[in-house]
Design a protein around this motif. Structure first.
Motif, PDB file in Angstrom:
ATOM      1  N   MET A  83       0.977  -1.088   0.055  1.00  0.00           N
ATOM      2  CA  MET A  83       0.023   0.077   0.023  1.00  0.00           C
ATOM      3  C   MET A  83       0.998   1.293  -0.097  1.00  0.00           C
ATOM      4  O   MET A  83       2.094   0.928   0.281  1.00  0.00           O
ATOM      5  N   SER A  84       0.320   2.430  -0.293  1.00  0.00           N
ATOM      6  CA  SER A  84       1.152   3.713  -0.303  1.00  0.00           C
ATOM      7  C   SER A  84       0.158   4.861   0.074  1.00  0.00           C
ATOM      8  O   SER A  84      -1.255   4.902  -0.402  1.00  0.00           O
ATOM      9  N   GLU A  85       0.697   5.977   0.221  1.00  0.00           N
ATOM     10  CA  GLU A  85      -0.232   7.257   0.665  1.00  0.00           C
ATOM     11  C   GLU A  85      -0.138   7.889  -0.609  1.00  0.00           C
ATOM     12  O   GLU A  85      -1.004   8.789  -0.947  1.00  0.00           O
ATOM     13  N   VAL A  86       0.656   7.504  -1.631  1.00  0.00           N
ATOM     14  CA  VAL A  86       0.616   8.198  -2.961  1.00  0.00           C
ATOM     15  C   VAL A  86      -0.530   7.343  -3.777  1.00  0.00           C
ATOM     16  O   VAL A  86      -0.294   6.079  -4.132  1.00  0.00           O
ATOM     17  N   SER A  87      -1.458   7.989  -4.498  1.00  0.00           N
ATOM     18  CA  SER A  87      -2.506   7.176  -5.080  1.00  0.00           C
ATOM     19  C   SER A  87      -1.782   6.534  -6.501  1.00  0.00           C
ATOM     20  O   SER A  87      -1.006   7.066  -7.075  1.00  0.00           O
ATOM     21  N   GLY A  88      -2.162   5.430  -6.476  1.00  0.00           N
ATOM     22  CA  GLY A  88      -1.520   4.314  -7.656  1.00  0.00           C
ATOM     23  C   GLY A  88      -0.300   3.987  -7.513  1.00  0.00           C
ATOM     24  O   GLY A  88       0.187   3.166  -8.433  1.00  0.00           O
ATOM     25  N   ARG A  89       0.350   4.253  -6.556  1.00  0.00           N
ATOM     26  CA  ARG A  89       1.749   3.988  -6.411  1.00  0.00           C
ATOM     27  C   ARG A  89       1.976   2.356  -6.159  1.00  0.00           C
ATOM     28  O   ARG A  89       2.749   1.654  -6.824  1.00  0.00           O
ATOM     29  N   ALA A  90       1.150   1.639  -5.202  1.00  0.00           N
ATOM     30  CA  ALA A  90       1.283   0.367  -4.972  1.00  0.00           C
ATOM     31  C   ALA A  90       1.049  -0.379  -6.195  1.00  0.00           C
ATOM     32  O   ALA A  90       1.670  -1.391  -6.345  1.00  0.00           O
ATOM     33  N   ALA A  91       0.058  -0.026  -6.945  1.00  0.00           N
ATOM     34  CA  ALA A  91      -0.367  -0.745  -7.894  1.00  0.00           C
ATOM     35  C   ALA A  91       0.932  -0.614  -9.379  1.00  0.00           C
ATOM     36  O   ALA A  91       1.260  -1.511  -9.945  1.00  0.00           O
ATOM     37  N   ALA A  92       1.463   0.538  -9.160  1.00  0.00           N
ATOM     38  CA  ALA A  92       2.400   0.601 -10.246  1.00  0.00           C
ATOM     39  C   ALA A  92       3.533  -0.371  -9.736  1.00  0.00           C
ATOM     40  O   ALA A  92       4.247  -0.606 -10.751  1.00  0.00           O
ATOM     41  N   ILE A  93       4.141  -0.367  -8.413  1.00  0.00           N
ATOM     42  CA  ILE A  93       5.097  -1.031  -8.062  1.00  0.00           C
ATOM     43  C   ILE A  93       4.882  -2.566  -8.165  1.00  0.00           C
ATOM     44  O   ILE A  93       5.660  -3.425  -9.010  1.00  0.00           O
ATOM     45  N   LYS A  94       3.679  -2.876  -8.030  1.00  0.00           N
ATOM     46  CA  LYS A  94       3.156  -4.588  -8.328  1.00  0.00           C
ATOM     47  C   LYS A  94       3.394  -4.745  -9.833  1.00  0.00           C
ATOM     48  O   LYS A  94       3.531  -5.938 -10.109  1.00  0.00           O
ATOM     49  N   ALA A  95       3.165  -3.658 -10.561  1.00  0.00           N
ATOM     50  CA  ALA A  95       3.058  -4.113 -12.038  1.00  0.00           C
ATOM     51  C   ALA A  95       4.573  -3.990 -12.670  1.00  0.00           C
ATOM     52  O   ALA A  95       4.952  -4.714 -13.748  1.00  0.00           O
ATOM     53  N   LEU A  96       5.526  -3.936 -11.923  1.00  0.00           N
ATOM     54  CA  LEU A  96       7.130  -3.633 -12.363  1.00  0.00           C
ATOM     55  C   LEU A  96       7.539  -5.143 -12.337  1.00  0.00           C
ATOM     56  O   LEU A  96       7.057  -6.208 -11.812  1.00  0.00           O
ATOM     57  N   PRO A  97       8.337  -5.437 -13.431  1.00  0.00           N
ATOM     58  CA  PRO A  97       8.976  -6.816 -13.626  1.00  0.00           C
ATOM     59  C   PRO A  97       9.765  -7.121 -12.206  1.00  0.00           C
ATOM     60  O   PRO A  97      10.416  -6.467 -11.489  1.00  0.00           O
ATOM     61  N   THR A  98       9.676  -8.559 -11.961  1.00  0.00           N
ATOM     62  CA  THR A  98      10.562  -9.206 -10.965  1.00  0.00           C
ATOM     63  C   THR A  98      11.699  -9.775 -11.142  1.00  0.00           C
ATOM     64  O   THR A  98      12.316 -10.078 -10.449  1.00  0.00           O
ATOM     65  N   GLY A  99      11.895 -10.210 -12.485  1.00  0.00           N
ATOM     66  CA  GLY A  99      13.103 -10.762 -13.075  1.00  0.00           C
ATOM     67  C   GLY A  99      12.793 -12.352 -12.781  1.00  0.00           C
ATOM     68  O   GLY A  99      13.731 -13.073 -13.338  1.00  0.00           O
ATOM     69  N   ASP A 100      11.623 -12.780 -12.145  1.00  0.00           N
ATOM     70  CA  ASP A 100      11.287 -14.089 -12.105  1.00  0.00           C
ATOM     71  C   ASP A 100      12.505 -14.697 -11.345  1.00  0.00           C
ATOM     72  O   ASP A 100      12.835 -15.963 -11.669  1.00  0.00           O
ATOM     73  N   ILE A 101      12.819 -14.316 -10.367  1.00  0.00           N
ATOM     74  CA  ILE A 101      14.078 -14.623  -9.434  1.00  0.00           C
ATOM     75  C   ILE A 101      13.627 -15.580  -8.329  1.00  0.00           C
ATOM     76  O   ILE A 101      12.483 -15.242  -7.777  1.00  0.00           O
ATOM     77  N   LYS A 102      14.396 -16.475  -8.032  1.00  0.00           N
ATOM     78  CA  LYS A 102      14.073 -17.198  -6.901  1.00  0.00           C
ATOM     79  C   LYS A 102      14.756 -16.837  -5.727  1.00  0.00           C
ATOM     80  O   LYS A 102      15.984 -16.716  -5.787  1.00  0.00           O
TER      81      LYS A 102
END
Length: 346
Positions: free
Chosen positions: A97-116
């Motif tokens: 979650m975030s105090e900035v509107s849309g930021r949590a969703a924007a972070i969730k949408a970023l690539p993770t690199g499919d790392i273990k």
């Protein structure tokens, strides 16, 4: 948050976080110096930062950035605030979650690199090198420690990758952190990515917002505030996730408040007994959520548990998330806390 040792170490480090001084990079030869200066004036490069005593020179804008977890959200939020999300090839940071509107969703949408991930919930050395980064961001030096299974800064340099440790992260001690460190992180990323104008605009806006709030509450008696993580234990007691030192105290002061447990520990966290908590007058409660979907429920539970607190009698609490940490949105925390502590001033 998982409560094993690596995650605990990472969070304590992340609440956190190293003041990087910047200098120019010049060739000893006068002709080469002139050429370099001319090129730099047009492209903004090269850029050299002194980071944790290590010189990092950026010849071009990074385009394959890896953001390590470290139980932080400061680095990824700073990149997003600067409009640099397209430079990230792998991000492990999230608070849900975030105090900035849309930021949590924007972070969730970023690539993770499919790392273990490893036991510290972060990117192990071989996986890191396989991502072919040209810049790796870590909240503290913990993320570059070989004994923790991570790629060292030297190993990264050998494959052409720069590295960066955030403000107050050199000695893994966030207890001295202030809002100024959030501005330093913005400035450093601005220089590295040649977007200093964007960074300075964000800093100026934050400073203006905080100054306006501080002016409204100037002269008011500062309520005593307890700052605690929601549903989380950092030690042996139920109240081991109470914050005593660090950036939260600067935020509270700017909002016209004071930490009720500032003197309870010399470190960032105070490991308190229930008796100590019960015996302390708490005028207001600030609950910080780390992936807790309902921090308000935790706040109400605490107020019910300690009905003798002025905070309980007046139902005075605030729930926050990323704005209470190192990062680009501290002004939002200052504003929200001030309005709850001093509603008559707004």
């Amino acid at each position: 948050m998982p409560m094993n040792r690596p995650a605990t170490t990472a969070l304590a480090a992340a609440l956190c976080l190293l003041t990087a001084a910047c200098g120019g990079s010049f060739d000893d030869d006068k002709t080469s110096t002139k050429t370099t200066e001319a090129a730099a004036s047009k492209t903004g490069y090269p850029v050299t930062l002194d980071n944790c005593g290590q010189s990092e020179t950026f010849k071009t804008e990074p385009s394959r950035v890896v953001v390590m977890n470290g139980a932080s959200v400061a680095e990824v939020s700073t990149l997003l605030a600067l409009g640099l999300q397209d430079k990230i090839v792998a991000n492990q940071q999230t608070y849900g979650m975030s105090e900035v509107s849309g930021r949590a969703a924007a972070i969730k949408a970023l690539p993770t690199g499919d790392i273990k991930l490893n036991e510290a919930y972060d990117i192990p050395r071989e996986a890191m090198l396989g991502l072919r980064p040209d810049l790796v961001l870590s909240v503290t030096t913990y993320g570059f420690d070989q004994k923790n299974g991570f790629a060292t800064r030297e190993q990264l340099k050998q494959v052409g990758a720069n590295s960066y440790v955030s403000p107050q992260g050199c000695d893994d001690d966030p207890s001295k952190m202030t809002v100024a460190d959030s501005y330093q992180l913005l400035r450093d990323m601005g220089k590295i990515f040649n977007v200093s104008d964007r960074a300075e605009k964000l800093i100026a806006a934050s400073e203006k917002n905080i100054a306006a709030v501080s002016e409204k509450v100037k002269g008011e008696k500062p309520p005593k505030v307890m700052v605690i993580f929601s549903n989380m234990s950092m030690g042996s007691n139920d109240f081991s996730s109470v914050l005593a030192k660090g950036i939260v105290n600067d935020i509270l002061a700017k909002a016209g408040g004071a930490n009720a447990f500032e003197n309870a520990a010399k470190t960032t966290f105070a490991d308190l007994s229930k008796e100590k908590v019960a015996a302390t007058d708490v005028d207001a409660l600030v609950v910080i959520s780390y992936n807790d979907p309902n921090p308000a429920a935790y706040a109400k539970k605490l107020l019910k548990e300690f009905p003798q607190w002025p905070a309980a009698k007046n139902n005075t609490y605030v729930t926050l998330s990323d704005s209470m940490y190192l990062g680009p949105s501290n002004d939002l925390a200052v504003q929200k806390i001030a309005k709850r502590l001093h509603p008559e001033a707004f």
